[in-house]
Write a protein that holds these residues in place. Structure first.
Motif, mmCIF file in Angstrom:
data_model
loop_
_atom_site.group_PDB
_atom_site.id
_atom_site.type_symbol
_atom_site.label_atom_id
_atom_site.label_comp_id
_atom_site.label_asym_id
_atom_site.label_seq_id
_atom_site.Cartn_x
_atom_site.Cartn_y
_atom_site.Cartn_z
ATOM 1 N N MET A 80 24.760 19.607 -30.259
ATOM 2 C CA MET A 80 25.877 19.000 -29.588
ATOM 3 C C MET A 80 25.486 17.712 -28.861
ATOM 4 S SD MET A 80 28.748 20.692 -29.968
ATOM 5 C CE MET A 80 29.810 20.542 -28.564
ATOM 6 N N ASP A 81 24.246 17.665 -28.338
ATOM 7 C CA ASP A 81 23.870 16.465 -27.605
ATOM 8 C C ASP A 81 23.703 15.269 -28.529
ATOM 9 O OD1 ASP A 81 21.715 18.030 -28.453
ATOM 10 O OD2 ASP A 81 20.339 17.179 -26.999
ATOM 11 N N LYS A 82 23.424 15.511 -29.827
ATOM 12 C CA LYS A 82 23.367 14.398 -30.782
ATOM 13 C C LYS A 82 24.752 13.778 -30.956
ATOM 14 C CE LYS A 82 19.480 15.821 -33.628
ATOM 15 N NZ LYS A 82 19.080 16.207 -34.975
ATOM 16 N N ALA A 83 25.754 14.626 -30.996
ATOM 17 C CA ALA A 83 27.127 14.128 -31.127
ATOM 18 C C ALA A 83 27.501 13.306 -29.898
ATOM 19 C CB ALA A 83 28.096 15.296 -31.306
ATOM 20 N N LEU A 84 27.122 13.791 -28.720
ATOM 21 C CA LEU A 84 27.414 13.043 -27.501
ATOM 22 C C LEU A 84 26.677 11.711 -27.511
ATOM 23 C CD1 LEU A 84 28.693 12.747 -24.715
ATOM 24 C CD2 LEU A 84 26.739 14.002 -23.774
ATOM 25 N N LEU A 85 25.420 11.727 -27.927
ATOM 26 C CA LEU A 85 24.634 10.496 -27.975
ATOM 27 C C LEU A 85 25.303 9.460 -28.865
ATOM 28 C CD1 LEU A 85 22.064 9.019 -27.102
ATOM 29 C CD2 LEU A 85 20.931 10.021 -29.080
ATOM 30 N N SER A 86 25.778 9.864 -30.024
ATOM 31 C CA SER A 86 26.426 8.893 -30.915
ATOM 32 C C SER A 86 27.738 8.374 -30.315
ATOM 33 C CB SER A 86 26.666 9.501 -32.295
ATOM 34 O OG SER A 86 27.627 10.518 -32.234
ATOM 35 N N ARG A 87 28.431 9.190 -29.540
ATOM 36 C CA ARG A 87 29.664 8.737 -28.898
ATOM 37 C C ARG A 87 29.391 7.803 -27.719
ATOM 38 N NH1 ARG A 87 34.432 12.324 -29.630
ATOM 39 N NH2 ARG A 87 34.012 13.498 -31.510
ATOM 40 N N ARG A 134 27.024 5.559 -27.768
ATOM 41 C CA ARG A 134 26.399 4.351 -28.317
ATOM 42 C C ARG A 134 27.091 3.047 -27.920
ATOM 43 N NH1 ARG A 134 24.500 3.639 -34.577
ATOM 44 N NH2 ARG A 134 23.479 1.655 -34.291
ATOM 45 N N PRO A 135 28.416 2.970 -27.888
ATOM 46 C CA PRO A 135 29.064 1.698 -27.537
ATOM 47 C C PRO A 135 28.843 1.241 -26.095
ATOM 48 C CG PRO A 135 30.599 3.140 -28.684
ATOM 49 C CD PRO A 135 29.395 3.954 -28.357
ATOM 50 N N PHE A 136 28.397 2.122 -25.204
ATOM 51 C CA PHE A 136 28.217 1.756 -23.803
ATOM 52 C C PHE A 136 26.912 0.983 -23.621
ATOM 53 C CE2 PHE A 136 30.941 5.559 -23.485
ATOM 54 C CZ PHE A 136 31.977 5.043 -22.733
ATOM 55 N N GLU A 137 26.924 -0.298 -23.936
ATOM 56 C CA GLU A 137 25.728 -1.146 -23.848
ATOM 57 C C GLU A 137 25.200 -1.282 -22.425
ATOM 58 O OE1 GLU A 137 23.866 -2.942 -26.090
ATOM 59 O OE2 GLU A 137 24.918 -2.104 -27.800
ATOM 60 N N GLY A 138 26.073 -1.415 -21.454
ATOM 61 C CA GLY A 138 25.657 -1.673 -20.085
ATOM 62 C C GLY A 138 25.472 -0.427 -19.243
ATOM 63 N N GLY A 139 25.514 0.730 -19.849
ATOM 64 C CA GLY A 139 25.401 1.971 -19.107
ATOM 65 C C GLY A 139 26.765 2.604 -18.902
ATOM 66 N N PHE A 140 26.762 3.790 -18.337
ATOM 67 C CA PHE A 140 28.001 4.544 -18.185
ATOM 68 C C PHE A 140 27.843 5.564 -17.062
ATOM 69 C CE2 PHE A 140 25.250 6.235 -21.431
ATOM 70 C CZ PHE A 140 25.131 7.569 -21.103
ATOM 71 N N THR A 141 28.953 6.071 -16.589
ATOM 72 C CA THR A 141 28.969 7.120 -15.567
ATOM 73 C C THR A 141 29.100 8.470 -16.260
ATOM 74 O OG1 THR A 141 31.364 7.043 -15.378
ATOM 75 C CG2 THR A 141 30.101 5.579 -13.917
ATOM 76 N N TRP A 142 28.898 9.531 -15.502
ATOM 77 C CA TRP A 142 29.078 10.851 -16.096
ATOM 78 C C TRP A 142 30.528 11.076 -16.485
ATOM 79 C CZ3 TRP A 142 32.333 14.448 -14.042
ATOM 80 C CH2 TRP A 142 32.682 14.312 -12.694
ATOM 81 N N GLN A 143 31.448 10.418 -15.763
ATOM 82 C CA GLN A 143 32.869 10.548 -16.102
ATOM 83 C C GLN A 143 33.158 9.929 -17.466
ATOM 84 O OE1 GLN A 143 31.731 9.333 -13.157
ATOM 85 N NE2 GLN A 143 32.893 10.193 -11.438
ATOM 86 N N ALA A 144 32.518 8.808 -17.762
ATOM 87 C CA ALA A 144 32.703 8.177 -19.073
ATOM 88 C C ALA A 144 32.128 9.062 -20.168
ATOM 89 C CB ALA A 144 32.047 6.798 -19.093
ATOM 90 N N ALA A 145 30.967 9.663 -19.903
ATOM 91 C CA ALA A 145 30.368 10.576 -20.882
ATOM 92 C C ALA A 145 31.280 11.771 -21.121
ATOM 93 C CB ALA A 145 28.996 11.040 -20.399
ATOM 94 N N GLU A 146 31.853 12.279 -20.060
ATOM 95 C CA GLU A 146 32.764 13.414 -20.177
ATOM 96 C C GLU A 146 34.013 13.024 -20.967
ATOM 97 O OE1 GLU A 146 33.748 16.831 -17.072
ATOM 98 O OE2 GLU A 146 34.713 14.930 -16.548
ATOM 99 N N ALA A 147 34.475 11.799 -20.782
ATOM 100 C CA ALA A 147 35.689 11.336 -21.469
ATOM 101 C C ALA A 147 35.498 11.227 -22.977
ATOM 102 C CB ALA A 147 36.134 9.994 -20.897
ATOM 103 N N VAL A 148 34.290 10.891 -23.434
ATOM 104 C CA VAL A 148 34.068 10.717 -24.871
ATOM 105 C C VAL A 148 33.464 11.956 -25.527
ATOM 106 C CG1 VAL A 148 33.828 8.211 -24.712
ATOM 107 C CG2 VAL A 148 31.783 9.653 -24.606
ATOM 108 N N ALA A 149 33.091 12.950 -24.731
ATOM 109 C CA ALA A 149 32.479 14.167 -25.268
ATOM 110 C C ALA A 149 33.491 14.989 -26.048
ATOM 111 C CB ALA A 149 31.888 14.995 -24.141
ATOM 112 N N GLU A 150 32.976 15.780 -26.988
ATOM 113 C CA GLU A 150 33.851 16.651 -27.769
ATOM 114 C C GLU A 150 34.427 17.768 -26.899
ATOM 115 O OE1 GLU A 150 31.464 18.040 -30.983
ATOM 116 O OE2 GLU A 150 31.516 16.123 -32.016
ATOM 117 N N SER A 151 33.625 18.229 -25.937
ATOM 118 C CA SER A 151 34.037 19.329 -25.077
ATOM 119 C C SER A 151 33.688 18.999 -23.632
ATOM 120 C CB SER A 151 33.309 20.607 -25.517
ATOM 121 O OG SER A 151 33.353 21.581 -24.516
ATOM 122 N N ASP A 152 34.675 19.060 -22.757
ATOM 123 C CA ASP A 152 34.418 18.775 -21.340
ATOM 124 C C ASP A 152 33.413 19.752 -20.750
ATOM 125 O OD1 ASP A 152 36.165 16.684 -21.443
ATOM 126 O OD2 ASP A 152 37.809 17.723 -20.439
#
Length: 96
Positions: free
Chosen positions: A1-8, A10-28
């Motif tokens: 599952m973490d590979k899927a999150l990693l690929s999602r 990818r577009p965040f070039e400048g970094g991201f917050t945990w909220q952004a990671a949660e927003a693009v994840a398959e499962s909250d």
């Protein structure tokens, strides 16, 4: 599952917050656990900016992605003649 999150992520070039990671994840429910696994394996780094945790995909992984986007080296020159499939058996083939 973490590979899927990693690929999602990818577009965040400048970094991201945990909220952004949660927003693009398959499962909250699994988003934070998968993000923590990526940090634990040093695939994603975490830093603080203005008191807010910011995550960033490691430069090693980004470098790998950039290399993989390039076409593979050409092992066949433009002058190499490839066999043409005609549907007829060749000299080393026996009909079936």
């Amino acid at each position: 599952m973490d590979k899927a999150l990693l690929s999602r992520l990818r577009p965040f070039e400048g970094g991201f917050t945990w909220q952004a990671a949660e927003a693009v994840a398959e499962s909250d429910a699994a988003a934070l656990a998968n993000l923590a696994a990526l940090v634990e394996r040093s695939v994603v780094t975490v830093g603080s900016s203005s008191g807010t945790a910011r995550y960033r995909i490691s430069e090693t992984v980004r470098h790998y992605w950039r290399r993989m986007k390039q076409p593979p080296p050409q092992h066949i020159s433009a002058t190499t003649r490839l066999p043409v499939r005609t549907g007829r058996p060749g000299p080393s083939c026996s009909p079936t």
